[in-house]
Scaffold this active site. Structure first.
Site, PDB file in Angstrom:
ATOM      1  N   GLY A  48       3.588  -8.484  -2.982  1.00 35.01           N
ATOM      2  CA  GLY A  48       2.644  -9.127  -2.067  1.00 35.01           C
ATOM      3  C   GLY A  48       3.247  -9.582  -0.746  1.00 35.01           C
ATOM      4  CE  LYS A  49       8.630  -6.841  -0.070  1.00 35.00           C
ATOM      5  NZ  LYS A  49       8.224  -6.308  -1.377  1.00 35.00           N
ATOM      6  CB  SER A  50       2.679  -6.024   3.298  1.00 34.02           C
ATOM      7  OG  SER A  50       3.791  -5.265   3.011  1.00 34.02           O
ATOM      8  CB  THR A  51      -0.739  -9.360   0.891  1.00 37.34           C
ATOM      9  OG1 THR A  51      -0.823  -8.032   0.374  1.00 37.34           O
ATOM     10  CG2 THR A  51      -2.109 -10.006   0.858  1.00 37.34           C
ATOM     11  NE  ARG A  94       3.001   2.505   1.297  1.00 38.36           N
ATOM     12  CZ  ARG A  94       3.700   1.399   1.081  1.00 38.36           C
ATOM     13  NH1 ARG A  94       3.329   0.265   1.656  1.00 38.36           N
ATOM     14  NH2 ARG A  94       4.751   1.399   0.305  1.00 38.36           N
ATOM     15  NE  ARG A 113       1.150  -0.599  -2.030  1.00 34.53           N
ATOM     16  CZ  ARG A 113       2.404  -0.983  -1.832  1.00 34.53           C
ATOM     17  NH1 ARG A 113       2.664  -2.203  -1.410  1.00 34.53           N
ATOM     18  NH2 ARG A 113       3.413  -0.156  -2.066  1.00 34.53           N
ATOM     19  NE  ARG A 165       7.519   2.668  -3.345  1.00 32.16           N
ATOM     20  CZ  ARG A 165       7.554   2.120  -2.136  1.00 32.16           C
ATOM     21  NH1 ARG A 165       7.256   0.863  -1.981  1.00 32.16           N
ATOM     22  NH2 ARG A 165       7.889   2.840  -1.075  1.00 32.16           N
ATOM     23  CG  ASN A 168       1.300 -13.090  -4.576  1.00 30.31           C
ATOM     24  OD1 ASN A 168       0.328 -13.852  -4.598  1.00 30.31           O
ATOM     25  ND2 ASN A 168       1.269 -11.891  -4.008  1.00 30.31           N
ATOM     26  CG  ASP A 169      -0.994 -15.993 -11.134  1.00 36.91           C
ATOM     27  OD1 ASP A 169      -1.832 -15.093 -11.043  1.00 36.91           O
ATOM     28  OD2 ASP A 169      -0.889 -16.737 -12.125  1.00 36.91           O
TER      29      ASP A 169
HETATM   30  P1  ADP Z   1       4.481  -5.555  -0.961  1.00 36.68           P
HETATM   31  O1  ADP Z   1       4.342  -5.660   0.526  1.00 36.68           O
HETATM   32  O2  ADP Z   1       5.342  -6.618  -1.535  1.00 36.68           O
HETATM   33  O3  ADP Z   1       4.892  -4.182  -1.412  1.00 36.68           O
HETATM   34  P2  ADP Z   1       1.568  -5.769  -0.946  1.00 36.68           P
HETATM   35  O4  ADP Z   1       1.366  -6.916  -0.027  1.00 36.68           O
HETATM   36  O5  ADP Z   1       1.271  -4.408  -0.425  1.00 36.68           O
HETATM   37  O6  ADP Z   1       3.038  -5.812  -1.605  1.00 36.68           O
HETATM   38  O7  ADP Z   1       0.688  -6.054  -2.249  1.00 36.68           O
HETATM   39  C1  ADP Z   1       0.553  -5.077  -3.265  1.00 36.68           C
HETATM   40  C2  ADP Z   1      -0.913  -4.992  -3.678  1.00 36.68           C
HETATM   41  O8  ADP Z   1      -1.270  -6.169  -4.395  1.00 36.68           O
HETATM   42  C3  ADP Z   1      -1.863  -4.880  -2.487  1.00 36.68           C
HETATM   43  O9  ADP Z   1      -2.879  -3.959  -2.801  1.00 36.68           O
HETATM   44  C4  ADP Z   1      -2.407  -6.300  -2.340  1.00 36.68           C
HETATM   45  O10 ADP Z   1      -3.723  -6.311  -1.830  1.00 36.68           O
HETATM   46  C5  ADP Z   1      -2.360  -6.813  -3.789  1.00 36.68           C
HETATM   47  N1  ADP Z   1      -2.112  -8.254  -3.911  1.00 36.68           N
HETATM   48  C6  ADP Z   1      -1.230  -9.009  -3.216  1.00 36.68           C
HETATM   49  N2  ADP Z   1      -1.238 -10.278  -3.622  1.00 36.68           N
HETATM   50  C7  ADP Z   1      -2.131 -10.347  -4.634  1.00 36.68           C
HETATM   51  C8  ADP Z   1      -2.597 -11.411  -5.480  1.00 36.68           C
HETATM   52  N3  ADP Z   1      -2.121 -12.640  -5.393  1.00 36.68           N
HETATM   53  N4  ADP Z   1      -3.534 -11.110  -6.411  1.00 36.68           N
HETATM   54  C9  ADP Z   1      -4.017  -9.876  -6.529  1.00 36.68           C
HETATM   55  N5  ADP Z   1      -3.624  -8.823  -5.765  1.00 36.68           N
HETATM   56  C10 ADP Z   1      -2.689  -9.056  -4.830  1.00 36.68           C
HETATM   57  P1  5GP Z   2       7.676  -0.040   1.510  1.00 32.55           P
HETATM   58  O1  5GP Z   2       7.995   1.428   1.408  1.00 32.55           O
HETATM   59  O2  5GP Z   2       6.821  -0.494   0.350  1.00 32.55           O
HETATM   60  O3  5GP Z   2       7.110  -0.410   2.857  1.00 32.55           O
HETATM   61  O4  5GP Z   2       9.047  -0.825   1.380  1.00 32.55           O
HETATM   62  C1  5GP Z   2       9.894  -0.615   0.303  1.00 32.55           C
HETATM   63  C2  5GP Z   2      10.982  -1.647   0.259  1.00 32.55           C
HETATM   64  O5  5GP Z   2      11.805  -1.526   1.409  1.00 32.55           O
HETATM   65  C3  5GP Z   2      10.462  -3.082   0.264  1.00 32.55           C
HETATM   66  O6  5GP Z   2      11.184  -3.806  -0.728  1.00 32.55           O
HETATM   67  C4  5GP Z   2      10.817  -3.597   1.640  1.00 32.55           C
HETATM   68  O7  5GP Z   2      11.107  -4.981   1.631  1.00 32.55           O
HETATM   69  C5  5GP Z   2      12.077  -2.802   1.907  1.00 32.55           C
HETATM   70  N1  5GP Z   2      12.396  -2.710   3.342  1.00 32.55           N
HETATM   71  C6  5GP Z   2      11.554  -2.549   4.373  1.00 32.55           C
HETATM   72  N2  5GP Z   2      12.236  -2.548   5.538  1.00 32.55           N
HETATM   73  C7  5GP Z   2      13.534  -2.730   5.224  1.00 32.55           C
HETATM   74  C8  5GP Z   2      14.737  -2.840   5.993  1.00 32.55           C
HETATM   75  O8  5GP Z   2      14.765  -2.782   7.208  1.00 32.55           O
HETATM   76  N3  5GP Z   2      15.892  -3.023   5.305  1.00 32.55           N
HETATM   77  C9  5GP Z   2      15.936  -3.096   3.946  1.00 32.55           C
HETATM   78  N4  5GP Z   2      17.125  -3.287   3.379  1.00 32.55           N
HETATM   79  N5  5GP Z   2      14.831  -2.995   3.200  1.00 32.55           N
HETATM   80  C10 5GP Z   2      13.646  -2.815   3.824  1.00 32.55           C
END
Ligand code: ADP
Ligand code: 5GP
Length: 213
Positions: free
Chosen positions: A31-34, A59, A152, A163, A186-187
């Site tokens: 949920g980092k991006s969210t 994507r 997702r 992953r 992140n619940d």
């Molecule tokens: P990350 O950036 O860490 O890879 P995302 O932010 O893309 O993760 O979140 C992964 C998926 O989970 C997305 O589809 C997002 O909408 C969903 N999500 C994030 N936080 C929650 C939550 N607290 N409850 C349910 N779904 C969530």
């Molecule tokens: P995603 O493909 O889902 O965007 O990212 C995959 C992973 O790569 C995630 O864990 C994200 O935090 C990590 N990531 C994204 N950018 C960087 C970066 O610049 N450096 C490193 N080390 N990891 C990254």
């Protein structure tokens, strides 16, 4: 290699003059991006995203230069060899990295720089003088993580499995005492977001104050 590290430390020192950066880490799908998108929307002028480079495919909806700099492996390697990266790592079959330019671009706006990086990135940033606040965002369980990643709909079965394997390693390594300043489970999204804002409140206030003066 030493030269590379010194260059990295150079940029880190420069960044230290501004507000303290923030590292968000944790398994893919946690949920980092969210959380980041909410933060950047609510505090548009306060936080700035460090746009990483990656060799993975964009994507749907991702914008080159905004979400990532999408590059080929050759292009990225060339820039790494030229000493242009603070850190870089291989994740799930692709290269990811933070360029000096990515952090400098945020620093130039006097914003709090937010880095979304994996756990290898965390360990490498610890070797620099960037001195960020380290936050790990984690799912309530691996099962929930898998469901979120599947829902997702961004991954093939192969990349999803990669992953999940990386997630298990991440959750294990994250237990190292002192590695993170805060672990957010992140619940419930709103609860997780409140916890994130709370830990950043001091830096937000400082940055807002510095704007007034
Ligand atoms: P990350 O950036 O860490 O890879 P995302 O932010 O893309 O993760 O979140 C992964 C998926 O989970 C997305 O589809 C997002 O909408 C969903 N999500 C994030 N936080 C929650 C939550 N607290 N409850 C349910 N779904 C969530
Ligand atoms: P995603 O493909 O889902 O965007 O990212 C995959 C992973 O790569 C995630 O864990 C994200 O935090 C990590 N990531 C994204 N950018 C960087 C970066 O610049 N450096 C490193 N080390 N990891 C990254």
């Amino acid at each position: 290699m030493i030269l590379g590290r010194m260059r990295g430390a150079g940029i880190a020192r420069a960044v230290m003059q501004g507000p303290r950066p923030v590292v968000l880490s944790g398994p893919s799908g946690a949920g980092k991006s969210t959380l980041l998108k909410k933060l950047l929307k609510d505090y548009e002028n306060i936080f700035g995203f460090s746009v990483s480079h990656t060799t993975r495919q964009p994507r749907p909806g991702e914008v080159n230069g905004k979400d990532y700099h999408f590059v080929t492996r050759e292009e990225m390697q060339k820039e790494i060899d030229a000493g242009e990266f603070i850190e870089h790592a291989e994740f799930s079959g692709n290269m990811y990295g933070t360029s000096k330019g990515a952090v400098q671009a945020v620093q130039a706006q006097n914003q709090i720089c937010v880095l979304d990086i994996d756990i290898q990135g965390v360990k490498n940033i610890k070797k620099t003088e960037l001195n960020p606040i380290y936050i790990s965002v984690q799912p309530p369980s691996i099962e929930i993580l898998e469901k979120r990643l599947r829902d997702r709909k961004t991954e093939t079965e192969e990349s999803l499995q990669k992953r999940l394997t990386a997630a298990r390693v991440d959750l294990e390594l994250s237990k190292e005492p002192g590695l993170f300043d805060l672990v957010i489970i992140n619940d419930d999204l709103e609860k997780a977001y409140s916890e994130l804002k709370e830990v950043l409140l001091e830096e937000i206030k400082k940055t807002e104050e510095s704007r007034k003066s």
